[in-house]
Design a protein around this motif. Structure first.
Motif, mmCIF file in Angstrom:
data_model
loop_
_atom_site.group_PDB
_atom_site.id
_atom_site.type_symbol
_atom_site.label_atom_id
_atom_site.label_comp_id
_atom_site.label_asym_id
_atom_site.label_seq_id
_atom_site.Cartn_x
_atom_site.Cartn_y
_atom_site.Cartn_z
ATOM 1 N N ARG A 1 0.834 -1.213 0.000
ATOM 2 C CA ARG A 1 0.000 0.000 0.000
ATOM 3 C C ARG A 1 0.865 1.258 0.000
ATOM 4 N N GLU A 2 1.958 1.211 0.746
ATOM 5 C CA GLU A 2 2.827 2.395 0.766
ATOM 6 C C GLU A 2 3.583 2.543 -0.554
ATOM 7 N N GLU A 3 4.189 1.434 -1.006
ATOM 8 C CA GLU A 3 5.104 1.555 -2.144
ATOM 9 C C GLU A 3 4.408 1.534 -3.500
ATOM 10 N N GLU A 4 3.430 0.657 -3.660
ATOM 11 C CA GLU A 4 2.796 0.517 -4.979
ATOM 12 C C GLU A 4 1.536 1.367 -5.101
ATOM 13 N N MET A 5 0.715 1.327 -4.054
ATOM 14 C CA MET A 5 -0.537 2.078 -4.137
ATOM 15 C C MET A 5 -0.327 3.544 -3.786
ATOM 16 N N LYS A 6 0.853 3.886 -3.297
ATOM 17 C CA LYS A 6 1.197 5.263 -2.912
ATOM 18 C C LYS A 6 0.173 5.834 -1.929
ATOM 19 N N ALA A 7 -0.212 5.017 -0.977
ATOM 20 C CA ALA A 7 -1.170 5.495 0.024
ATOM 21 C C ALA A 7 -0.452 6.350 1.058
#
Ligand code: ARG
Length: 645
Positions: free
Chosen positions: A388-394
């Motif tokens: 979520r942090e790295e790919e979804m840029k949440a």
């Protein structure tokens, strides 16, 4: 959208209430020597006859004055202000304030209440998340309802929202389930059953009871062997006894002599004895991991059958998801996570398992990889958060999960922080308590669990009875009636979960939820329908009123009108409050109060059929603004306003 709206500043819409408040604050501050405290203006209690007020106690002590003296001093400089004890109270020019508030609402329509503070930020809401081959529980339903409301709330604050259904579709239990289907199941029956999840759940229970029986036999055999020979005669037993002893001595801080060796030997035996069923289960899970065709097919079958049922519930609720990755999605990322943990300072090996020790923060020890190499729930959640942090840029994640996983999420967030992922600090666990249903009223399956489907069906039936009694004229229009029944039943169910602090356990009772006179969805829905029907009956185009409005000093002078206007003006701050606390309950109590004030206004003032055209149109505008604001509030809660009721 932003540029077209004349009430917007660069950042947030400037609401009338804020403008008014800013003016009052400025006027107060101009009378203060010290300016480090911002005056906190609140709505005055209804009984005072004032609109707003401020308690001057703390400002006065900063100024070295008595609160009343300070109140007198400021009151002299502001129109409509009066000193009452340590309070400074205000009466607004309600006709001016009221018209501005109402006009702004009618102008902004469904945008009224929106904020831009979340602009450019992405939040993931981890919600619903039922487990495959298990019935959706009331807890998952709560998570769905609360999660959806939080999603709407964030969206109205400008966030980009991703609702992610983190379905439990991975883990060693699927190996066992496959064994159970193969041994005792019947695929044809599964495909045609009207309760396939029930059949799967029974198969899983069967696996465990069969395994227990087998284990009992093996345990007796082992005990005899120990009695005849020694603990050494059972492979691995001595080492396991040693491991468990060490664990207990460290955990309880006791010397070896105080250990209960009989109990420890029993526990060690349980760990060492591996039944043939368990071996089969592990084997099938291994096959599943390796992509074996048959294993994948049966696993997929379980998923499809379960999703079919879950989706029916989502459809009834009107809830959608942007993503439904599920735990299995992260399978390919687990080795990476394990490597990251083992190569970081955060992780170390304990009894053969990879763990993160957070004892220093009182959070215990989290296992990331078991001693047999298997990943666990935590491993998948770490992978998921990193994704979520790295790919979804949440920028932010909100987990809507029951309070039984409170410590677990504290561990997860802390572990992420120790691994240097910033999402750890930007995650929150919005938890909720248990829901119980009144005993005996719901149909149960073999007396064990309550079926959500049955709960919903009962609600539909009851809502139908209520609607048919209240509005018999709807019997002529079956389709419309059914639509309203759905809106009222679903609204009642949602309201029950959203109208109070979700951390409290609640008892769900359809009769209470469907009570038109109580703190309920139908009460608020009915108020909106009533407001709409007033507008319809008037046959006046509200937009035309907006354009040729003649404000008169006589407008909005009655106490109940003023109270209603103040509550309308308060909506943006209710949204802020809801956001700051991740609490849709703030919106529910806001709209309940709004509905009550509207009903009191309507009980005291005529809207239709009055001669003074100015008063008539001012009141009609007020009704329209109320209708709009109730609609906007209910939309956040995921509750619809019926056409008729
Ligand atoms: N499937 C889990 C359960 O039923 C809930 C998952 C919550 N979300 C998460 N990311 N762990 O208990």
């Amino acid at each position: 959208m932003k540029a077209e709206r004349n009430n917007m500043t660069d950042n947030n819409p400037l609401y009338i209430i804020q403008k008014t408040e800013n003016q009052l604050i400025k006027a107060i501050e101009s009378q203060l020597v010290n300016k480090n405290q911002t005056p906190n203006i609140i709505e005055a209690p209804l009984s005072t006859g004032f609109d707003y007020g401020i308690n001057l106690t703390s400002l006065a002590s900063q100024e070295g004055l008595s609160p009343h003296d300070l109140a007198l001093q400021i009151a002299n400089t502001i129109d409509g202000a009066e000193a009452v004890g340590s309070f400074l109270n205000f009466k607004l020019n309600m006709s001016e304030f009221g018209h501005s508030v109402v006009d702004q609402i009618l102008d902004m329509k469904s945008d009224y209440g929106k904020e831009n503070e979340g602009n450019g930020q992405r939040v993931v809401i981890d919600m619903s998340s039922p487990n495959i081959a298990k019935r959706m529980s009331y807890g998952h339903l709560r998570s769905t309802i609360i999660g959806d409301a939080l999603a709407n709330l964030h969206r109205s604050a400008g966030y980009e929202v991703i609702r992610d259904n983190h379905i439990g579709d991975w883990g060693t239990q699927f190996g066992k389930l496959i064994v159970a289907i193969k041994n005792w199941g019947n695929e044809q029956e599964l495909l045609t059953s009207d309760d396939p999840i029930g059949v799967l759940q029974d198969l899983y229970v069967k696996f465990h009871s069969e395994e227990e029986t087998e284990k009992g036999v093996l345990r007796e055999e082992a005990k005899q062997k120990i009695a005849l020979h020694s603990v050494e005669s059972i492979t691995g037993l001595k080492e396991t006894i040693e491991t468990i002893s060490q664990e207990i001595m460290t955990r309880k801080k006791i010397p070896k002599i105080e250990l209960d060796m009989t109990k420890i030997t029993e526990d060690a035996l349980d760990r060492v004895i591996v039944t043939s069923l368990e071996k089969e289960g592990r084997n099938w899970f291994l096959k599943l991991e390796k992509g074996n065709k048959e294993a994948r097919r049966l696993w997929k079958l379980c998923i499809d059958l379960s999703l079919k049922e879950f989706n029916q519930i989502y459809e009834v609720l009107g809830v959608n998801f942007e993503e439904s990755f599920g735990e299995s999605f992260y399978e390919g990322m687990l080795t990476d996570v394990i490597n990251k943990v083992s190569s970081s300072k955060a992780g170390h090996i304990s009894n053969g398992a990879l763990v993160i020790d957070m004892e220093d923060k009182g959070l215990g020890v989290a296992i990331v990889q078991k001693s047999d190499g298997a990943s666990v729930y935590m491993t998948r959640d770490l992978a998921c958060a990193i994704y979520r942090e790295e790919e979804m840029k949440a920028d932010k994640a909100i987990y809507v999960v029951g309070d039984d996983q409170k410590q677990y999420f504290e561990q997860l967030f802390e572990a992420l922080t120790r691994l240097d992922y910033k999402i750890g600090k930007n995650s929150v666990h919005v938890y909720f308590g248990m829901v119980s249903l009144p005993e005996g009223k719901m149909s149960t399956r073999k007396g064990r669990v309550i079926l959500l489907k049955d709960v919903l069906n009962e609600g539909f039936k009851k809502a139908k009875d209520v609607i048919e009694k209240k509005s018999p004229e709807l019997n002529k229009n079956e389709a419309l009636k059914n639509e309203i029944v759905r809106q009222v039943a679903v609204g009642s169910l949602k309201w029950n979960d959203l109208c109070q602090d979700p951390r409290k356990s609640i008892i769900f009772n359809w009769d209470k939820a469907l009570n038109f006179d109580g703190n309920s969805a139908p009460y608020v829905q009915y108020t909106a329908v009533r407001a709409n029907s007033i507008i319809e009956t008037s046959e006046i185009d509200i937009i035309s009123l907006l354009k040729n409005n003649v404000n008169s000093k006589k407008d909005y002078q009655e106490a109940s009108e003023k109270a209603l206007i103040r509550q309308l003006a308060n909506f943006p701050s209710a949204i802020k409050d809801g956001l700051d606390n991740n609490s849709p309950a703030k919106i529910a109590s806001y709209v309940f109060e709004l509905a009550k004030r509207f009903n009191s206004f309507y009980g005291k003032n005529r809207v239709l059929g009055i001669d003074d055209e100015n008063i008539a149109s001012s009141r009609l505008k007020l009704v329209a603004a109320t209708s709009q604001t109730i609609k906007n509030s209910l939309a956040i809660l995921g509750i619809e306003v019926p056409l008729k009721m």
